[in-house]
Motif scaffolding. Structure first.
Motif, PDB file in Angstrom:
ATOM      1  N   TRP A 503      -1.083  -3.492 -14.621  1.00 33.53           N
ATOM      2  CA  TRP A 503      -2.308  -3.419 -15.053  1.00 33.53           C
ATOM      3  C   TRP A 503      -2.489  -4.962 -15.961  1.00 33.53           C
ATOM      4  CZ3 TRP A 503      -7.309  -3.774 -12.192  1.00 33.53           C
ATOM      5  CH2 TRP A 503      -8.052  -4.667 -12.952  1.00 33.53           C
ATOM      6  N   ASN A 563     -11.308  -9.197 -11.403  1.00 32.49           N
ATOM      7  CA  ASN A 563     -11.922  -8.781 -10.025  1.00 32.49           C
ATOM      8  C   ASN A 563     -12.244 -11.044  -9.161  1.00 32.49           C
ATOM      9  OD1 ASN A 563     -12.180  -7.410  -7.525  1.00 32.49           O
ATOM     10  ND2 ASN A 563     -14.330  -8.430  -7.631  1.00 32.49           N
ATOM     11  N   LYS A 566      -9.182 -12.590  -9.448  1.00 26.24           N
ATOM     12  CA  LYS A 566      -7.868 -12.418  -8.523  1.00 26.24           C
ATOM     13  C   LYS A 566      -7.966 -12.832  -7.821  1.00 26.24           C
ATOM     14  CE  LYS A 566      -7.932  -8.126  -7.473  1.00 26.24           C
ATOM     15  NZ  LYS A 566      -8.301  -6.614  -7.845  1.00 26.24           N
ATOM     16  N   PRO A 571      -2.477 -15.089  -1.529  1.00 29.58           N
ATOM     17  CA  PRO A 571      -1.529 -14.369  -1.492  1.00 29.58           C
ATOM     18  C   PRO A 571      -0.203 -15.077  -0.208  1.00 29.58           C
ATOM     19  CG  PRO A 571      -3.718 -13.885   0.019  1.00 29.58           C
ATOM     20  CD  PRO A 571      -3.257 -15.116  -1.336  1.00 29.58           C
ATOM     21  N   LEU A 580      -1.486  -9.835  -7.198  1.00 31.31           N
ATOM     22  CA  LEU A 580      -2.353  -9.553  -6.757  1.00 31.31           C
ATOM     23  C   LEU A 580      -1.750  -7.733  -6.853  1.00 31.31           C
ATOM     24  CD1 LEU A 580      -5.336 -10.627  -5.622  1.00 31.31           C
ATOM     25  CD2 LEU A 580      -3.629 -10.211  -3.066  1.00 31.31           C
ATOM     26  N   GLN A 581      -1.000  -7.414  -6.488  1.00 30.03           N
ATOM     27  CA  GLN A 581      -0.740  -6.252  -6.079  1.00 30.03           C
ATOM     28  C   GLN A 581      -0.694  -5.507  -8.280  1.00 30.03           C
ATOM     29  OE1 GLN A 581       2.527  -5.025  -2.962  1.00 30.03           O
ATOM     30  NE2 GLN A 581       3.044  -6.955  -3.718  1.00 30.03           N
ATOM     31  N   THR A 584      -4.168  -4.240  -8.615  1.00 33.07           N
ATOM     32  CA  THR A 584      -5.169  -3.166  -7.574  1.00 33.07           C
ATOM     33  C   THR A 584      -5.920  -1.909  -8.039  1.00 33.07           C
ATOM     34  OG1 THR A 584      -3.272  -3.642  -5.640  1.00 33.07           O
ATOM     35  CG2 THR A 584      -4.341  -1.625  -5.627  1.00 33.07           C
ATOM     36  N   PRO A 585      -7.064  -1.579  -7.661  1.00 28.50           N
ATOM     37  CA  PRO A 585      -7.719  -1.020  -9.126  1.00 28.50           C
ATOM     38  C   PRO A 585      -6.806   0.699  -8.823  1.00 28.50           C
ATOM     39  CG  PRO A 585      -9.392  -2.043  -7.272  1.00 28.50           C
ATOM     40  CD  PRO A 585      -7.729  -2.357  -6.638  1.00 28.50           C
ATOM     41  N   ASN A 586      -7.058   1.035  -7.360  1.00 23.81           N
ATOM     42  CA  ASN A 586      -5.978   2.252  -7.237  1.00 23.81           C
ATOM     43  C   ASN A 586      -4.857   2.066  -8.023  1.00 23.81           C
ATOM     44  OD1 ASN A 586      -5.463   4.826  -7.137  1.00 23.81           O
ATOM     45  ND2 ASN A 586      -6.531   5.266  -4.867  1.00 23.81           N
ATOM     46  N   ASN A 589      -2.043   3.143  -5.791  1.00 26.59           N
ATOM     47  CA  ASN A 589      -1.469   2.202  -4.233  1.00 26.59           C
ATOM     48  C   ASN A 589      -0.825   0.801  -5.660  1.00 26.59           C
ATOM     49  OD1 ASN A 589      -2.638   3.617  -2.458  1.00 26.59           O
ATOM     50  ND2 ASN A 589      -4.269   3.060  -2.198  1.00 26.59           N
ATOM     51  N   ARG A 590      -1.025   0.852  -6.976  1.00 32.58           N
ATOM     52  CA  ARG A 590      -0.654   0.134  -7.418  1.00 32.58           C
ATOM     53  C   ARG A 590       0.755  -0.561  -7.324  1.00 32.58           C
ATOM     54  NH1 ARG A 590      -2.781   0.243 -12.941  1.00 32.58           N
ATOM     55  NH2 ARG A 590      -4.391   0.173 -10.967  1.00 32.58           N
TER      56      ARG A 590
END
Length: 621
Positions: A503, A563, A566, A571, A580-581, A584-586, A589-590
């Motif tokens: 992040w 955000n 972003k 993409p 962008l990946q 990812t907030p989670n 899933n990052r």
């Protein structure tokens, strides 16, 4: 040597819980009834010059049957010393001698509760002060201890008799003998010795200059002694120091010549063109000026010369400069020296406990950075050659490049935007992704990824530095770091891991891609949209309303701005899609650095092979 990042950092200090998480080794000391019953004062024991050359700093006499000390290494040894007034028939006194080497920031005393003694266990740590002869005592026991000065009182500070040190409390200790009691039980006597001072070789014309009011000529040998006390020790110091000076300590001796890496290294050079000057107090590596050479005494590789060259950066927390090191041959290195406010160095309204904690905190930062970076060998990670705990200094590979926050180099001061182009962004992303993948595979987290901790030049590429806040993936989440790069999972659940570094790199790349201005600029006073909070305050609530703190509100605002930035990433662009990946907030899933590294290998540089060119120095094995 690794270049320390020059930008002023807003880095959170360690919490008490984090400091306590650092484990200390320990050894058990065998039973010595003669030691426990010895009544010869520690001040009366003769400490020979050879003991000083070994770097012995503390003499310890346990007063209980059950006792242990740490760390468990060769730095603790039993010595038999004769008292100054003893006759030849009198047996010598046995004491534990504690040596401070270039790897020791403190000495920890642990004495368990004895079956026959109605007292709790003792745990105290003695931290060495890098700017003087004194030590900082930290009571880690669950009960108060009673500290008494056994030596004659110090005129300028007065005696300390029966002072209570509560759990977690600290106390500055000057050279001399001290006793620790728990309740009414004497537990330990110890004597603090003055350390061997560093000496400084200064050019003769510099030493002759009357423009330097802080120095005075002593002789023409070309050495300056760094003394810890404020008074002029050369004329009215302790008998111990006077005796050592009269014996000519610091002069060149054949037994002080050492061999390193097959090369003969002499303690002093160009003596004929230098002079010796005395400095009343200070820190050797912070006092040294350009083209001056400090001689650091010690045994073996702990003895070396350091010749200062160019200043790189100065912040409230550290000083960074280039130098030549006698054990790193034919190469310029970067020196990072951690600063401490230290006893007697704080402002008039600074509490003594705050300066004590500053010494402890900086010592632990040094130890963490040294240990974390010691075995990291990667082309995009600054190489650590070594360090010296006695001065809280790190000796690193010199990277010929500025950090990404450097104003006028990579950051436009007027707009706070990054000044590079797409090829710079690709090279930075590729190099730091590789470095972080290597760090994560080693089971570590950097915890402070940001532009100021990435050095970059188009010849060398991007290099990651400053591992002072690095932790293991098994450690609890730290409050350390810089707030703008802290991930949302820490905000929501106080979680940090390798995904947190990802992040932080994503936020850094928003700056590199010119999607946002330099984040730290928001923390400056007078900024039209000032935004700054302390990480440690994120999970605190107002006691009167149980409402989120101001820090939480500000971070929520910052995440909203991230955000929004972003949304401007394309993409269909490989670089921007990877960023962008990363954002990812989670965290589950990052994207990982391993996958990002694979994806970046598919990106071909445009216009030549500059992106693919790297230095051979420091490549991973």
């Amino acid at each position: 040597m690794a270049e320390v990042c020059p930008s002023e950092e807003k880095t959170e200090p360690f919490t008490t819980e984090e400091l306590q998480a650092r484990l200390q080794g320990s050894i058990h000391v065998d039973e010595f009834d003669d030691v426990r019953q010895d009544t010869v004062p520690l001040d009366a024991l003769i400490v020979e010059e050879d003991h000083h050359k070994q770097g012995i700093r503390i003499l310890v006499r346990p007063l209980t049957r059950n006792r242990s000390v740490s760390p468990g290494n060769d730095n603790v040894q039993w010595l038999a010393l004769r008292a100054e007034v003893a006759d030849l028939q009198q047996s010598k006194s046995r004491v534990l001698a504690v040596t401070q080497t270039s790897k020791d920031i403190n000495f920890s005393i642990r004495i368990p509760q004895g079956d026959e003694e109605d007292r709790p266990p003792l745990w105290s740590e003695l931290y060495y002060n890098p700017s003087g002869d004194g030590l900082i005592l930290w009571n880690r026991s669950d009960v108060p201890i009673i500290l008494t000065r056994v030596s004659p009182p110090i005129p300028e500070t007065g005696a300390i008799f029966g002072q209570d040190i509560n759990p977690g409390g600290t106390q500055e200790l000057s050279p001399g003998s001290w006793r620790i009691n728990i309740y009414t039980t004497p537990v330990l006597d110890f004597r603090i010795l003055e350390k061997r001072p560093a000496t400084l070789l200064v050019p003769r014309e510099s030493a002759d200059s009357s423009s330097n009011p802080d120095t005075s000529l002593i002789n023409s040998l070309g050495k300056r002694s760094f003394l810890a006390d404020a008074d002029d020790e050369a004329s009215n110091g302790t008998p111990e120091k006077r005796a050592r000076r009269e014996e000519g300590e610091g002069e060149h001796r054949d037994d002080e010549v050492i061999v390193f890496d097959g090369q003969l290294i002499l303690p002093f050079s160009n003596v004929a063109n230098t002079k010796e000057v005395a400095v009343s107090n200070g820190h050797a590596l912070l006092e040294i000026q350009k083209d001056e050479t400090a001689f650091i005494p010690g045994r073996g590789l702990d003895q070396y010369q350091l010749t200062r060259r160019e200043q790189i950066a100065v912040t409230s927390a550290s000083s960074v400069f280039t130098a030549e090191h006698s054990q790193v041959l034919d190469s310029i290195i970067t020196v990072k020296v951690l600063k401490t406010r230290g006893p007697g160095n704080g402002s008039a309204d600074t509490r003594p406990q705050d300066t004590h904690r500053d010494v402890i905190r900086q010592a632990d930062v040094w130890l963490r950075e040294y240990r974390n970076q010691e075995e990291l060998r990667h082309e995009s990670i600054v190489r650590l050659y070594g360090g010296d705990a006695r001065y809280l200094s790190l000796y690193m590979e010199h990277v010929d490049g500025k950090d990404l926050a450097a104003g006028g180099v990579w950051r436009e001061p007027a707009t706070e935007l990054f000044m590079g182009d797409r090829q710079d962004a690709l090279r930075i992303l590729r190099d730091i992704t590789g470095a972080l993948n290597f760090v994560h595979e080693k089971g570590r987290i950097h915890n402070d990824i940001k532009p100021a901790n990435i050095l970059y030049s188009r010849d060398r590429g991007a290099v990651l530095c400053d591992f002072g806040l690095s932790t293991s993936t098994k450690d609890p989440a730290t409050n350390g770091g810089t707030p703008y790069y802290v991930p949302p999972e820490f905000f929501a659940h106080k979680l940090r891991g390798p995904a947190s570094d990802v992040w932080a790199l994503g936020v850094t790349m928003l700056y590199v891609l010119r999607k946002i201005a330099f984040p730290e600029a928001r923390g400056r006073k007078g900024h039209p949209k000032q935004l700054y909070w302390k990480i440690a305050d994120l999970h605190r609530r107002h006691h009167y309303a149980n409402r989120p703190s101001s820090a939480a509100a500000q971070m929520h605002q910052w995440l909203a701005e991230v955000n929004e930035a972003k949304a401007h990433l394309n993409p269909r662009d490989r670089i921007e899609f990877l960023v962008l990946q990363m954002l990812t907030p989670n965290p589950g899933n990052r994207i990982t650095m391993k996958i990002a590294k694979i994806e970046l290998s598919k990106e071909k540089p445009a216009g030549g092979n500059a992106v693919g060119r790297v230095s051979d120095a420091g490549k991973s094995k």
